[in-house]
Design a protein around this motif. Structure first.
Motif, PDB file in Angstrom:
ATOM      1  N   THR A  97       0.848  -1.202   0.000  1.00 32.70           N
ATOM      2  CA  THR A  97       0.000   0.000   0.000  1.00 32.70           C
ATOM      3  C   THR A  97       0.880   1.248   0.000  1.00 32.70           C
ATOM      4  OG1 THR A  97      -1.607  -1.204   1.323  1.00 32.70           O
ATOM      5  CG2 THR A  97      -1.825   1.193   1.306  1.00 32.70           C
ATOM      6  N   ARG A  98       0.496   2.245  -0.791  1.00 32.63           N
ATOM      7  CA  ARG A  98       1.223   3.525  -0.803  1.00 32.63           C
ATOM      8  C   ARG A  98       0.380   4.560  -0.044  1.00 32.63           C
ATOM      9  NH1 ARG A  98       4.862   5.709  -4.637  1.00 32.63           N
ATOM     10  NH2 ARG A  98       6.137   3.891  -4.186  1.00 32.63           N
ATOM     11  N   VAL A  99       1.024   5.222   0.907  1.00 32.70           N
ATOM     12  CA  VAL A  99       0.339   6.242   1.715  1.00 32.70           C
ATOM     13  C   VAL A  99       1.028   7.582   1.487  1.00 32.70           C
ATOM     14  CG1 VAL A  99       0.125   7.063   4.103  1.00 32.70           C
ATOM     15  CG2 VAL A  99      -0.613   4.757   3.538  1.00 32.70           C
ATOM     16  N   ASP A 125       0.947   4.155  10.022  1.00 38.75           N
ATOM     17  CA  ASP A 125       1.098   4.156   8.557  1.00 38.75           C
ATOM     18  C   ASP A 125       2.519   3.872   8.088  1.00 38.75           C
ATOM     19  OD1 ASP A 125      -1.623   4.708   7.984  1.00 38.75           O
ATOM     20  OD2 ASP A 125      -1.291   6.770   8.613  1.00 38.75           O
ATOM     21  N   ALA A 163       2.934   0.590   5.483  1.00 37.59           N
ATOM     22  CA  ALA A 163       2.803   1.002   4.080  1.00 37.59           C
ATOM     23  C   ALA A 163       4.084   1.677   3.607  1.00 37.59           C
ATOM     24  CB  ALA A 163       1.630   1.975   3.946  1.00 37.59           C
ATOM     25  N   SER A 189       5.343   4.805   2.638  1.00 38.08           N
ATOM     26  CA  SER A 189       4.652   6.068   2.876  1.00 38.08           C
ATOM     27  C   SER A 189       5.533   7.298   2.704  1.00 38.08           C
ATOM     28  CB  SER A 189       4.019   6.064   4.266  1.00 38.08           C
ATOM     29  OG  SER A 189       4.896   5.525   5.200  1.00 38.08           O
ATOM     30  N   THR A 244      -0.778   6.994  -4.939  1.00 37.19           N
ATOM     31  CA  THR A 244      -1.212   6.804  -3.547  1.00 37.19           C
ATOM     32  C   THR A 244      -2.511   5.992  -3.453  1.00 37.19           C
ATOM     33  OG1 THR A 244      -0.236   8.935  -3.022  1.00 37.19           O
ATOM     34  CG2 THR A 244      -1.890   8.098  -1.474  1.00 37.19           C
ATOM     35  N   ASP A 245      -2.529   5.029  -2.511  1.00 33.69           N
ATOM     36  CA  ASP A 245      -3.764   4.282  -2.237  1.00 33.69           C
ATOM     37  C   ASP A 245      -4.565   4.944  -1.115  1.00 33.69           C
ATOM     38  OD1 ASP A 245      -3.258   1.749  -3.861  1.00 33.69           O
ATOM     39  OD2 ASP A 245      -1.444   1.838  -2.636  1.00 33.69           O
ATOM     40  N   GLU A 246      -3.858   5.388  -0.080  1.00 33.09           N
ATOM     41  CA  GLU A 246      -4.559   5.918   1.101  1.00 33.09           C
ATOM     42  C   GLU A 246      -3.971   7.258   1.534  1.00 33.09           C
ATOM     43  OE1 GLU A 246      -4.645   3.092   4.289  1.00 33.09           O
ATOM     44  OE2 GLU A 246      -5.244   1.486   2.928  1.00 33.09           O
TER      45      GLU A 246
END
Ligand code: AQP
Length: 345
Positions: free
Chosen positions: A2-4, A30, A34, A36, A143-145
């Motif tokens: 996941t990319r934050v 985070d 992730a 991030s 970015t995912d989140e």
């Protein structure tokens, strides 16, 4: 993985609202789960009247506070927005996808415009368009989140809309991100006016707990918090916003539940005292780490240098892809321009 991505504006001293609504999760959760990036979004600070020297100071202070809050540059990327040109490169393309109407519907634009006009100032065009720059900040990194406080959710929704529209018109280019907000304290309110957000550009500051406030100042601000008429301690955000705000702050600091905490207290005074103590204890380690970082400015500058380099490398492929998708020729020798000139109208 996941990319934050998330950011904070150096428009004032960072507040308890910034910390509980956003920064604390970035550091505690985070960065560990992730891939991030956390950015001091200094270009956004130019959308309102500003003193250049103060923006520079606040940008460094915000960086130090991000590190003091526990962000580890070995596991996440910390940098300044203005050090990575991809943000503004992409922003222009997104301006060509966004509409004037959707910009004018942004609540923050309406609120901030009203404040500027109240002070007799003129509204900068960048205040209208900055949500597009924020969309670029997010979309450049796939970015995912986006972990944010409640006040930024509308801007993340706009980012989603722009990503979907761009992908539909020009081919799949962007990941469509989503906002995540904390369960408690997603919108910490001003202690003197619990119907407005605790914001870092508040003029008086008496209802705002700043992360670098001395313990005695924090205690004074919390003990003087405006509460509602009535005696019973109940959790009701609509009818008793002042009390609800204190219960949420206490819950966020101690890991409790605001509703359950309301049953523990019989007086407003005891609730305020425990809330003040909890905030002081929450901020103590952060303030200690911040003091240590201030003694080593070379370290902070090094973090920003490395962070910008990593961020640039991450953003460039997506932004280049967006340039190609929207119809711009690459600026390299072999553009194929000869073919295009010969064959197309
Ligand atoms: N009061 C708040 N409660 C919960 N979360 C908050 N955030 C800000 N205030 C609260 C969250 O903190 C992150 C960084 O915020 P920002 O720098 O983008 O914006 P801001 O603090 O709201 O600052 P402004 O817009 O310059 O001015 P003020 O503060 O005067 O309105 C974001 O995730 C935000 O949601």
């Amino acid at each position: 993985m996941t990319r934050v991505f998330s950011g904070v504006q150096p428009t004032g001293h960072l507040t308890l609202g910034n910390y509980l609504g956003a920064m604390r999760r970035w550091a505690a959760v985070d960065q560990h789960r992730a891939d991030s990036l956390f950015c001091v979004v200094d270009l956004h600070a130019l959308t309102v009247e500003h003193d250049p020297a103060r923006v520079r100071r606040l940008s460094l202070q915000a960086t130090s506070l991000l590190l003091a809050s526990g962000l580890d540059p070995e596991v996440c990327t910390v940098y300044l927005q203005s050090h990575v040109d991809e943000h503004t490169r992409l922003s222009y393309l997104l301006e060509c996808v966004a509409t004037d109407g959707e910009m004018r519907r942004m609540i923050q634009y309406k609120e901030k415009t009203a404040k500027v006009r109240e002070r007799g100032g003129s509204v900068r065009l960048s205040l209208l368009t900055y949500p597009v720059l924020m969309a670029a900040d997010i979309l450049a990194y796939g970015t995912d989140e986006v972990p944010v406080g409640e006040d930024q959710v509308q801007h993340v929704e706009l980012t989603r809309d722009l990503a979907v529209r761009f992908n539909q018109r020009y081919g799949h280019t962007f990941v469509v991100p989503k906002a995540t907000v904390p369960e408690v304290a997603a919108r910490v309110m001003n202690l003197q006016d619990p119907t407005t957000k605790m914001g870092k550009s508040d003029e008086s500051g008496s209802g705002v707990v700043y992360l670098l406030d001395e313990p005695e100042v924090v205690r004074k601000k919390v003990m003087r918090a405006v509460t509602d008429s009535g005696r019973e301690v109940v959790y009701d955000r609509d009818e008793r916003p002042g009390l609800a705000n204190l219960l949420e702050i206490l819950a966020a600091c101690t890991g409790g539940d605001p509703e359950a905490l309301s049953g523990v207290y019989e007086t407003y005074g005891s609730l305020k005292k425990d809330t003040a103590d909890a905030v002081v204890e929450l901020l103590r380690p952060l303030q200690e780490r911040h003091r240590a970082l201030c003694a080593d400015p070379g370290y902070v500058e090094g973090v920003l240098r490395d962070g910008a380099e990593r961020a640039r490398a991450m953003a460039r492929p997506t932004v280049d892809a967006a340039y190609r998708a929207i119809g711009l020729l690459p600026a390299v020798a072999d553009t194929g321009a000869g073919v295009a000139l010969n064959t197309a109208r």
